[in-house]
Design a protein around this motif. Structure first.
Motif, mmCIF file in Angstrom:
data_model
loop_
_atom_site.group_PDB
_atom_site.id
_atom_site.type_symbol
_atom_site.label_atom_id
_atom_site.label_comp_id
_atom_site.label_asym_id
_atom_site.label_seq_id
_atom_site.Cartn_x
_atom_site.Cartn_y
_atom_site.Cartn_z
ATOM 1 N N PHE A 14 0.847 -1.199 0.000
ATOM 2 C CA PHE A 14 0.000 0.000 0.000
ATOM 3 C C PHE A 14 0.884 1.252 0.000
ATOM 4 C CE2 PHE A 14 -2.520 3.283 2.166
ATOM 5 C CZ PHE A 14 -3.621 3.313 1.345
ATOM 6 N N PHE A 17 2.501 1.853 -3.362
ATOM 7 C CA PHE A 17 1.597 2.449 -4.354
ATOM 8 C C PHE A 17 1.314 3.917 -4.036
ATOM 9 C CE2 PHE A 17 0.785 -1.824 -5.887
ATOM 10 C CZ PHE A 17 0.653 -1.592 -7.252
ATOM 11 N N VAL A 18 1.237 4.243 -2.731
ATOM 12 C CA VAL A 18 1.039 5.652 -2.353
ATOM 13 C C VAL A 18 2.244 6.466 -2.828
ATOM 14 C CG1 VAL A 18 0.919 7.255 -0.403
ATOM 15 C CG2 VAL A 18 -0.488 5.215 -0.399
ATOM 16 N N HIS A 21 2.511 7.083 -6.456
ATOM 17 C CA HIS A 21 1.505 8.042 -6.933
ATOM 18 C C HIS A 21 1.748 9.451 -6.398
ATOM 19 C CE1 HIS A 21 -2.444 8.902 -8.572
ATOM 20 N NE2 HIS A 21 -2.630 9.666 -7.526
ATOM 21 N N LEU A 22 2.671 9.576 -5.438
ATOM 22 C CA LEU A 22 2.852 10.847 -4.726
ATOM 23 C C LEU A 22 3.215 11.979 -5.693
ATOM 24 C CD1 LEU A 22 2.718 11.401 -1.642
ATOM 25 C CD2 LEU A 22 5.207 11.418 -1.683
ATOM 26 N N PRO A 23 2.481 13.125 -5.617
ATOM 27 C CA PRO A 23 2.833 14.245 -6.497
ATOM 28 C C PRO A 23 4.232 14.753 -6.143
ATOM 29 C CG PRO A 23 0.730 14.623 -5.377
ATOM 30 C CD PRO A 23 1.357 13.441 -4.735
ATOM 31 N N GLU A 66 -2.230 2.437 -12.928
ATOM 32 C CA GLU A 66 -1.645 3.587 -12.228
ATOM 33 C C GLU A 66 -0.906 4.507 -13.210
ATOM 34 O OE1 GLU A 66 -1.452 4.395 -8.773
ATOM 35 O OE2 GLU A 66 -0.477 6.191 -9.546
#
Lengths: 159, 267
Positions: A14, A17-18, A21-23, A66
């Motif tokens: 988890f 994946f965070v 995806h983090l900007p 993603e």
């Protein structure tokens, strides 16, 4: 498998994946590490008998969605990645941090190259990939991720 | 082999779209958590604003509101006149577009693609091909829909092209992205075309993807190279591609489906 190990793996994936995806600020976009690939590497090195090629299907599918890549692109790269790790894991666990860092650098480079080749093979819309950026940062992050995982595993008394 | 077969299928047929959509449900929690730092940073920035700054901003917004109200009043009269003229021409009545406000939750980390992720998805009625605007102009279109988020391809992406026309005289052109957020390029513009720096380019509505009349870019440079058939025209996007946080999704009448790529054939 121990329930604590399952929770640890779930949380680890988890988090990967965070972070995937983090900007990021524009200047650092080139240097986004391949977090999920690092998590997969840790999982395969920790339990090579449990985490085999099957892992490539669900995680590859999630990565394709993603990154909005063609479905199958990351499945292909993960199959190769896990296959190479299965061949190398005995040596990898004996390597020191510097050697492991080198191997991770090469593995992420291979993944980036496979994405490029795979898309070029089946589609005419080929976008260039950043070969060395993610490979470099993933390699730099690797020792810390490896040490942290082993620290958590030892605290939870997981072998 | 399975992976390569999947890639080939996905690149040539839309059959795997439902799989992509439902996988989006699994990814939603991680995407929501990844957006938390941005939301917290915005909250801190808003809550730490000085009173004086807020008062100044309030004054500026009030003044701007007044100007916009004034324009809106004129718009009402113009709209009525427009409808009347259209009726005289027996043309169909243009209905106001319905919009949905959305926020940017992530920017694609791939430096070669200009894509963003927004916090509205299939559950809110977002569809592939839907136009996206910010307060200043057209920003792009939806290319991938997940249940609670959607991916937007910005007009500056090098794979993107949009039919435009010069607001001043109606000259048509195609604006393609250059991969740089502050530059678009107009292709196939004849050397003799009446386009000058400063011209506003608006969407022409040709192709049926984008609504007509929204600002797209302002021409920044026109180079007529002797011996070449076409002029080199560059323009700066009107939308704030790298700054806008709140965007508008446009729902148009009869725009629920994406026109096929071969729409021009057989006409």
């Amino acid at each position: 498998m121990d329930i604590r190990a399952v929770i640890l793996i779930g949380c680890g994936l988890f988090l990967a994946f965070v972070l995937e995806h983090l900007p990021m600020p524009d200047i650092l976009l080139w240097l986004q590490p391949s977090w999920v690939l690092l998590a997969v590497t840790l999982m395969v090195l920790s339990a090579p008998a449990t985490f085999g090629l099957w892992l490539a299907l669900p995680l590859g599918l999630l990565l394709d969605v993603e990154h909005h890549s063609l479905l199958g692109t990351h499945i292909l790269t993960l199959v190769v990645h896990i296959g190479l790790l299965q061949l190398l894991y005995r040596r990898m666990v004996m390597f020191n941090f510097l050697q492991q860092t080198g191997v991770v650098f090469v593995l992420v480079m291979v993944q980036q190259l496979l994405i490029y080749w795979g898309v070029a093979l089946v589609s005419e819309n080929v976008a260039p990939v950043t070969l060395w950026g993610p490979a470099l940062t993933s390699a730099l992050v690797w020792p810390w991720a490896y040490a942290l995982t082993h620290f958590v595993m030892s605290r939870l008394h997981l072998s | 082999m399975l992976a390569l077969a999947l890639m080939w299928l996905d690149s040539h047929f839309p059959w795997l779209q439902p799989a992509r959509y439902f996988t989006g449900y699994v990814l939603t929690p991680s995407q929501q958590v990844a957006a938390v730092p941005g939301v917290v940073a915005e909250w801190f920035s808003e809550s730490s604003s000085q009173r004086q700054e807020l008062l100044t901003e309030n004054k500026q917004l009030s003044a701007r509101n007044l100007v916009l109200e004034l324009r809106a009043q004129r718009m009402a009269a113009l709209e009525a006149e427009n409808i009347e003229l259209r009726e005289l021409l027996s043309a169909s009545e243009q209905i106001d577009d319905r919009v949905l406000v959305t926020s940017v939750i992530a920017v694609d980390p791939d430096p070669f693609s200009q894509q963003i992720l927004i916090n509205k998805g299939g559950e809110d009625g977002v569809f592939i091909g839907q136009p996206v605007l910010d307060a200043y102009g057209l920003l792009g279109q939806v290319i991938d829909v997940m249940p609670y988020s959607a991916r937007v391809l910005m007009i500056a992406d090098s794979n993107h092209a949009i039919p435009v026309q010069v607001n001043r005289n109606g000259v048509r052109a195609i604006a393609v992205g250059t991969g740089s957020l502050d530059e678009l390029e107009l292709i196939y513009v004849p050397n003799t075309a009446d386009i000058v720096a400063g011209d506003l380019l608006v969407s022409s509505g040709l192709g049926g993807r984008y609504p007509r009349g929204y600002p797209v870019a302002t021409v920044t440079r026109v180079d007529n190279i002797p011996g070449k058939s076409f002029a080199v025209v560059t323009a700066e996007p009107s939308a704030h591609l790298d700054r806008s946080r709140h965007l508008l999704l446009v729902f148009r009448q009869g725009a629920a489906t994406v026109p096929p790529a071969d729409i021009w054939k057989g006409q």
